[in-house]
Design an enzyme around this catalytic site. Structure first.
Site, PDB file in Angstrom:
ATOM      1  N   ASN A 182      -4.144   8.592   4.777  1.00  9.91           N
ATOM      2  CA  ASN A 182      -2.928   8.043   5.382  1.00  9.91           C
ATOM      3  C   ASN A 182      -2.907   8.069   6.905  1.00  9.91           C
ATOM      4  OD1 ASN A 182      -2.026   7.781   2.744  1.00  9.91           O
ATOM      5  ND2 ASN A 182      -0.803   9.673   2.781  1.00  9.91           N
ATOM      6  N   VAL A 216       0.496  10.208  -5.629  1.00 10.85           N
ATOM      7  CA  VAL A 216       0.652  11.603  -5.215  1.00 10.85           C
ATOM      8  C   VAL A 216       1.933  12.162  -5.836  1.00 10.85           C
ATOM      9  CG1 VAL A 216       0.783  13.177  -3.247  1.00 10.85           C
ATOM     10  CG2 VAL A 216      -0.571  11.076  -3.073  1.00 10.85           C
ATOM     11  N   HIS A 265       0.297   4.493  -2.455  1.00  8.77           N
ATOM     12  CA  HIS A 265       0.045   5.861  -1.973  1.00  8.77           C
ATOM     13  C   HIS A 265       1.184   6.804  -2.332  1.00  8.77           C
ATOM     14  CE1 HIS A 265      -3.491   5.242   1.021  1.00  8.77           C
ATOM     15  NE2 HIS A 265      -3.580   4.428  -0.007  1.00  8.77           N
ATOM     16  N   HIS A 305      -6.337  -5.726  -2.555  1.00  8.83           N
ATOM     17  CA  HIS A 305      -7.167  -5.928  -1.357  1.00  8.83           C
ATOM     18  C   HIS A 305      -7.426  -7.404  -1.059  1.00  8.83           C
ATOM     19  CE1 HIS A 305      -8.874  -1.542  -1.317  1.00  8.83           C
ATOM     20  NE2 HIS A 305      -7.579  -1.598  -1.100  1.00  8.83           N
ATOM     21  N   ARG A 315       0.817  -1.216   0.000  1.00 11.05           N
ATOM     22  CA  ARG A 315       0.000   0.000   0.000  1.00 11.05           C
ATOM     23  C   ARG A 315       0.850   1.266   0.000  1.00 11.05           C
ATOM     24  NH1 ARG A 315      -3.791   2.441   4.475  1.00 11.05           N
ATOM     25  NH2 ARG A 315      -5.357   3.507   3.205  1.00 11.05           N
TER      26      ARG A 315
HETATM   27  C1  HEM Z   1      -9.319   1.239  -6.010  1.00 11.66           C
HETATM   28  C2  HEM Z   1      -9.166   2.224  -5.157  1.00 11.66           C
HETATM   29  C3  HEM Z   1      -8.722   1.974  -3.743  1.00 11.66           C
HETATM   30  C4  HEM Z   1      -9.354   2.403  -2.621  1.00 11.66           C
HETATM   31  C5  HEM Z   1     -10.617   3.243  -2.564  1.00 11.66           C
HETATM   32  C6  HEM Z   1      -8.606   1.901  -1.498  1.00 11.66           C
HETATM   33  C7  HEM Z   1      -8.928   2.135  -0.168  1.00 11.66           C
HETATM   34  C8  HEM Z   1      -8.370   1.473   0.905  1.00 11.66           C
HETATM   35  C9  HEM Z   1      -8.792   1.628   2.264  1.00 11.66           C
HETATM   36  C10 HEM Z   1      -9.897   2.544   2.747  1.00 11.66           C
HETATM   37  C11 HEM Z   1      -8.027   0.788   3.015  1.00 11.66           C
HETATM   38  C12 HEM Z   1      -8.127   0.581   4.524  1.00 11.66           C
HETATM   39  C13 HEM Z   1      -7.436   1.734   5.234  1.00 11.66           C
HETATM   40  C14 HEM Z   1      -7.788   1.779   6.706  1.00 11.66           C
HETATM   41  O1  HEM Z   1      -8.949   1.578   7.045  1.00 11.66           O
HETATM   42  O2  HEM Z   1      -6.876   2.052   7.502  1.00 11.66           O
HETATM   43  C15 HEM Z   1      -7.114   0.120   2.136  1.00 11.66           C
HETATM   44  C16 HEM Z   1      -6.175  -0.787   2.530  1.00 11.66           C
HETATM   45  C17 HEM Z   1      -5.294  -1.403   1.682  1.00 11.66           C
HETATM   46  N1  HEM Z   1      -5.117  -1.101   0.347  1.00 11.66           N
HETATM   47 FE1  HEM Z   1      -6.342  -0.010  -0.809  1.00 11.66          FE
HETATM   48  N2  HEM Z   1      -7.547   1.172  -1.952  1.00 11.66           N
HETATM   49  C18 HEM Z   1      -7.566   1.197  -3.312  1.00 11.66           C
HETATM   50  C19 HEM Z   1      -6.626   0.628  -4.153  1.00 11.66           C
HETATM   51  C20 HEM Z   1      -5.529  -0.077  -3.733  1.00 11.66           C
HETATM   52  C21 HEM Z   1      -4.435  -0.490  -4.583  1.00 11.66           C
HETATM   53  C22 HEM Z   1      -4.298  -0.124  -6.067  1.00 11.66           C
HETATM   54  C23 HEM Z   1      -3.572  -1.195  -3.803  1.00 11.66           C
HETATM   55  C24 HEM Z   1      -2.280  -1.856  -4.190  1.00 11.66           C
HETATM   56  C25 HEM Z   1      -2.038  -2.380  -5.373  1.00 11.66           C
HETATM   57  C26 HEM Z   1      -4.132  -1.227  -2.473  1.00 11.66           C
HETATM   58  C27 HEM Z   1      -3.591  -1.906  -1.405  1.00 11.66           C
HETATM   59  C28 HEM Z   1      -4.117  -1.897  -0.141  1.00 11.66           C
HETATM   60  C29 HEM Z   1      -3.641  -2.783   0.930  1.00 11.66           C
HETATM   61  C30 HEM Z   1      -2.586  -3.865   0.765  1.00 11.66           C
HETATM   62  C31 HEM Z   1      -4.357  -2.446   2.079  1.00 11.66           C
HETATM   63  C32 HEM Z   1      -4.170  -3.044   3.482  1.00 11.66           C
HETATM   64  C33 HEM Z   1      -3.003  -2.345   4.162  1.00 11.66           C
HETATM   65  C34 HEM Z   1      -2.664  -2.864   5.544  1.00 11.66           C
HETATM   66  O3  HEM Z   1      -3.193  -3.857   6.013  1.00 11.66           O
HETATM   67  O4  HEM Z   1      -1.808  -2.204   6.173  1.00 11.66           O
HETATM   68  N3  HEM Z   1      -5.305  -0.513  -2.470  1.00 11.66           N
HETATM   69  N4  HEM Z   1      -7.330   0.571   0.850  1.00 11.66           N
END
Ligand code: HEM
Ligand SMILES: *[C@@H]1O[C@H](CO)[C@@H](O)[C@H](O)[C@H]1NC(C)=O
Ligand SMILES: *[C@@H]1O[C@H](CO)[C@@H](O)[C@H](O)[C@H]1NC(C)=O
Length: 316
Positions: free
Chosen positions: A92, A68, A64, A191, A60
């Site tokens: 973030n 940006v 991010h 995800h 992630r």
């Molecule tokens: C499509 C649009 C996307 C949205 C709206 C989105 C949104 C989010 C949100 C809201 C979370 C949880 C954050 C929290 O509650 O603390 C999350 C976690 C995560 N996202 Fe996304 N995301 C997107 C795309 C991506 C992409 C492109 C990747 C990587 C290729 C990604 C990888 C991750 C990972 C691995 C987590 C878990 C991180 C952890 O456990 O520390 N996301 N994302």
């Protein structure tokens, strides 16, 4: 004489094309820091062995960073008394993690090659190594990014996709970064690992109808309608720390965690690609790998732009 001009003209065109398309290169550190990639790989393996979720957190971070102002290490800059970076922007704050692991990797890489390998490249390599460590596909990482001396709190708020967005907004967010519909749907498969906070999905589990009632009920136990904002649930409840295609299988069963996740399978134009990935993991793997390379190419600083930070948290 005419053929000499034609030759020179062709030579110039070839040079322009090379500069335009080959800013990054997979062999960038082969002579300047031959042990860079193995150093990063072993450090990522150690971090993931200690805590599986760290693989998700590192993936992630690269996302991010890239969304940006391009993949320039800007996400890693700490705030100071006179500088506000990206870490406290809404997507973030209290959410991004893995900064300590990046510090450890950076100091190990610095000890093998001083001020050669950028923080932006470390993020790109660590993302790939994290996916591999959790059982996912591998790909060749393009290298040669340099580190920004600036960051943008405002762009982090505006450019990182939001979990409350509908499909059309998500597609626009990615297309604004030069990424295709296929890339968007494949990258969302990130995800298949990691966790989200209650605050990111509360509205979905109490107010939405395109969610399996069994999932909504079980999530509500750990995410009350008020309070418990930071309580965590896995983005992929089936296999939360394996990089597989269960994210898409879940979507087909109305078991996406975030509103934005379920938007990819809600009767719209993304449905057929989700269905394909839900039954064809090889297709998902190859599209995800290609999309990660595309994402890693977003506006890198190259040549003499930017710098190679010695500490990822601050400019030199
Ligand atoms: C499509 C649009 C996307 C949205 C709206 C989105 C949104 C989010 C949100 C809201 C979370 C949880 C954050 C929290 O509650 O603390 C999350 C976690 C995560 N996202 Fe996304 N995301 C997107 C795309 C991506 C992409 C492109 C990747 C990587 C290729 C990604 C990888 C991750 C990972 C691995 C987590 C878990 C991180 C952890 O456990 O520390 N996301 N994302
Ligand atoms: C970030 O989170 C902290 C701790 O919850 C909070 O005090 C701070 O106001 C937040 N920063 C921003 C810019 O929202
Ligand atoms: C559900 O939607 C209603 C009406 O929009 C809103 O007032 C309420 O806060 C929402 N509940 C949750 C838990 O988000």
């Amino acid at each position: 004489m005419a053929s000499l001009y034609a030759f020179l003209y062709t030579l110039v065109l070839v040079c322009i094309a090379a500069v335009a398309s080959a800013q990054l290169s997979s062999t960038f550190y082969d002579t300047s820091c031959p042990h860079a990639l193995s150093t990063i790989k072993y450090a990522v393996r150690a971090a993931v062995a200690k805590e599986r979720r760290m693989g998700a957190s590192l993936l992630r971070l690269h996302f991010h960073d890239c969304f940006v102002n391009g993949c320039d290490g800007s996400v890693l800059l700490d705030d100071t008394a006179t500088f506000t970076g990206e870490k406290t922007a809404a997507p973030n704050n209290n959410s991004l993690r893995g900064f300590d692991v990046i510090d450890t990797i950076k100091s190990q890489v610095e000890s093998v090659c001083k001020q050669v390998v950028s923080c932006a490249d470390i993020l790109a390599v660590a993302a790939r190594d994290s996916v591999v460590a959790l059982g996912g596909p591998s790909w060749t990482v393009q290298l040669g990014r340099r580190d920004a001396t600036t960051a943008s709190f405002d762009s982090a708020n505006s450019d990182i996709p939001k979990p409350t967005s509908d499909l059309s907004t998500l597609l626009t967010d990615f297309s604004n970064k030069g990424l295709s519909t296929t890339d968007m749907i494949a990258l969302s498969g990130g995800h298949t690992i990691g966790q989200a906070r209650c605050t990111s999905f509360r509205d979905r589990i109490y107010n939405e109808t395109n969610i399996a009632s069994s999932l909504a009920t079980s999530l509500q136990a750990n995410c009350p309608s008020s309070g418990g904002d930071d309580n965590l649930s896995p983005l992929d409840a089936s296999t939360p720390s394996t990089f597989d295609n269960y994210y898409y299988k879940n979507l087909v069963n109305k078991k996406g965690l975030l509103h934005s996740d379920q938007q990819l399978y809600n009767g719209g134009s993304a449905d057929s690609q989700v269905t394909t990935y839900s039954t064809n993991m090889a297709q998902f793997y190859s599209d995800f790998a290609a999309a990660m390379v595309n994402m890693g190419n977003i506006s890198p600083l190259t040549g003499s732009s930017g710098e190679i930070r010695t500490n990822c948290r601050k400019t030199n």
